[in-house]
Design an enzyme around this catalytic site. Sequence first.
Site, PDB file in Angstrom:
ATOM      1  N   HIS A 285      75.666  23.114 -29.783  1.00 18.97           N
ATOM      2  CA  HIS A 285      74.827  23.957 -28.944  1.00 18.97           C
ATOM      3  C   HIS A 285      75.430  24.195 -27.572  1.00 18.97           C
ATOM      4  CE1 HIS A 285      72.164  21.932 -31.844  1.00 18.97           C
ATOM      5  NE2 HIS A 285      71.556  23.092 -31.885  1.00 18.97           N
TER       6      HIS A 285
ATOM      7  N   HIS B 266      66.060  26.582 -22.381  1.00 21.21           N
ATOM      8  CA  HIS B 266      64.729  26.090 -22.033  1.00 21.21           C
ATOM      9  C   HIS B 266      63.850  27.198 -21.439  1.00 21.21           C
ATOM     10  CE1 HIS B 266      61.626  23.193 -20.941  1.00 21.21           C
ATOM     11  NE2 HIS B 266      61.594  23.730 -19.743  1.00 21.21           N
TER      12      HIS B 266
ATOM     13  N   ILE C 102      64.100  30.423 -21.887  1.00 21.65           N
ATOM     14  CA  ILE C 102      63.757  31.384 -22.938  1.00 21.65           C
ATOM     15  C   ILE C 102      62.636  30.837 -23.808  1.00 21.65           C
ATOM     16  CG2 ILE C 102      64.637  32.562 -25.002  1.00 21.65           C
ATOM     17  CD1 ILE C 102      67.410  32.535 -23.635  1.00 21.65           C
ATOM     18  N   GLY C 103      62.741  29.556 -24.180  1.00 18.29           N
ATOM     19  CA  GLY C 103      61.718  28.950 -25.028  1.00 18.29           C
ATOM     20  C   GLY C 103      60.375  28.862 -24.344  1.00 18.29           C
TER      21      GLY C 103
ATOM     22  N   SER D 153      60.891  21.371 -26.800  1.00 20.49           N
ATOM     23  CA  SER D 153      59.875  21.827 -25.855  1.00 20.49           C
ATOM     24  C   SER D 153      58.597  22.272 -26.543  1.00 20.49           C
ATOM     25  CB  SER D 153      60.430  22.979 -25.007  1.00 20.49           C
ATOM     26  OG  SER D 153      61.526  22.565 -24.250  1.00 20.49           O
TER      27      SER D 153
ATOM     28  N   GLY E 272      57.474  11.325 -28.685  1.00 23.77           N
ATOM     29  CA  GLY E 272      58.859  11.476 -28.247  1.00 23.77           C
ATOM     30  C   GLY E 272      59.543  10.199 -27.819  1.00 23.77           C
TER      31      GLY E 272
END
Length: 588
Positions: free
Chosen positions: A218, A412, A414-415, A455, A496
């Site tokens: 990535h 991040h 964009i998400g 996210s 998490g």
Amino acid sequence: MRKIINNAEHVVDEMMEGYISAYSRYYVKHPDVNGVILKQRRKDKVALVIGGGSGHEPMFSGFVGKGLADAAACGNIFASPDPNTIYQTAKAVEQGKGVLFVYGCYAGDNLNFDMGEEFLNDDGIQTAHVRVWDDVASAPQERIEDRRGIAGDVFVVKIAGAACDAGLELEEVVRVTEKARDNTRTIGVATAPAQLPGVEQPIFTLGEGEIEYGMGLHGERGVLRTTWEDADVLTEKMYKQILDDSDLKTGDEVCVLVNGLGSTTITELAIVFRKVKKLLDADGIKVYDTDLNNYCTSQEMGGFSITLFKLDEELKKYYDMPCYCPYYAKGELTGNTGEAAGGQTEDVQIKSEPEFDVNDVEAAEIVRSKAGILEELNAADARNMLLYIADKIIAKKPYLTEVDSAIGDGDHGIGMAGGMQKVKKKLSHMENEENVYALFEAAGKAMLLSMGGASGVIFGSLYLAGAKGMEAKKAIGAEELAHMEKKSLAAIQERGKAKVGDKTMVDALAPAVEAMEANSEKSLAEMLRAAEAAAKAGVENTKKYQAAFGRAKSLMERAIGYQDAGATSVWLIIQGMREFVEDICEEK
């Protein structure tokens, strides 16, 4: 760099449309989500569903085919698919024998596929997963479950697809697939960066003569930035690291994949294999099969990886079974998937369900119940506050992208913006909702089911987990909001496993929740001022930490000095709450 695209927001949707149209002989797209479905598959078998972020083509959508995966759940560029995409894609192909998920071991993929499995289990569908962790550079042996999945996905998917088509039960398919995963080792290097569509700067930069050793798929930084070396020198170094990590010995047989990261030529890959073969011959290790290709890419990133897959007689049997898709074939080379060899086939029939779109980019009209500072949030105010926060995050997308690009992959912003667009669309149909908690729950679920990446699950839980199961209320004050966020924090940490100091959103959320609890007997505005200040301090503190989770984890001390993007979003969300309550909303 110029990308051959139209609108950066629609890259994955338009890519999917073109891909399915080009290969309509083999595939159909799920009508509601970005799932690639094999048109005709063997009946009465375990369904194999793979998936991950787009941008690694042909992996993952290109490995759906005869003897391979039945379907692929595809996320945004470099971001995991959301739980709804995973759930809907798997449900379209399961046949009552269970579903096996195979995907790379990344925080976002792990969280979202786990949630997708939960949804399927709630429907009575048996599931299992095998996470690929072949990247020897990303963690030591004693933390092998923290390793990333990179080009080794190819071999694991090949074996899993064959085991499913052989008619094995789910438990046996898992055993064989895990054996393939555990016999696979990979290491890669990057020689040039990739660039996300719509983002002006590359994910990372390299100086003249520099390479990134141990690079992830990535664009995550590798474990070492070093100087360029001749192909033979670099190849030997990589080969030795794989051998030191594996139990390969004289007389063993391996399959070799030299994988290009996007812009590397076959000429270069062949030169690398030439050296790998000499080293294997010198060690008495036999080469059973070889691939030189760009299978697991990162847009136009330069560089390559070397994968060694150790065979035994059982794995060799499954490796030799024929498979076919437009980008990968073994055994009998037939492009006809109209008839799956050795069994009956099944046409795909998927029921489409209406879904809201993501094209809402205009700022919402924010209406408050009264001017001035609010002492409580009624349902209408809660809805408008959530809309205001959504617009705030959407406006901050470039800033969040910049923050994330420093030590992550830059997705991040964009998400988060995409998730907030879903929130806006969902809340636009809830003008008459009178239960405050139902609004938070709906907003959180919209994010969770749409965002992908880590996210989606984490930030969806920020709203959803605290509100879920609460007794309906027409208005809430400081105490109720503090209690809700405390519940959300507990759920996020349970799922998490992050704690303060791990360089995650918890570094901002935990002190913010602590400040809320300490000030919950004060006014709503006073409590949110304290929470915002604590969250902002938490963001600053993340600059001092190494990352314990996510794609920055492999950077170790190189992540120090940079703030965490997730923590930054938490601070902005709490800031948005305070601004709305104090009637000082920013113009968007």
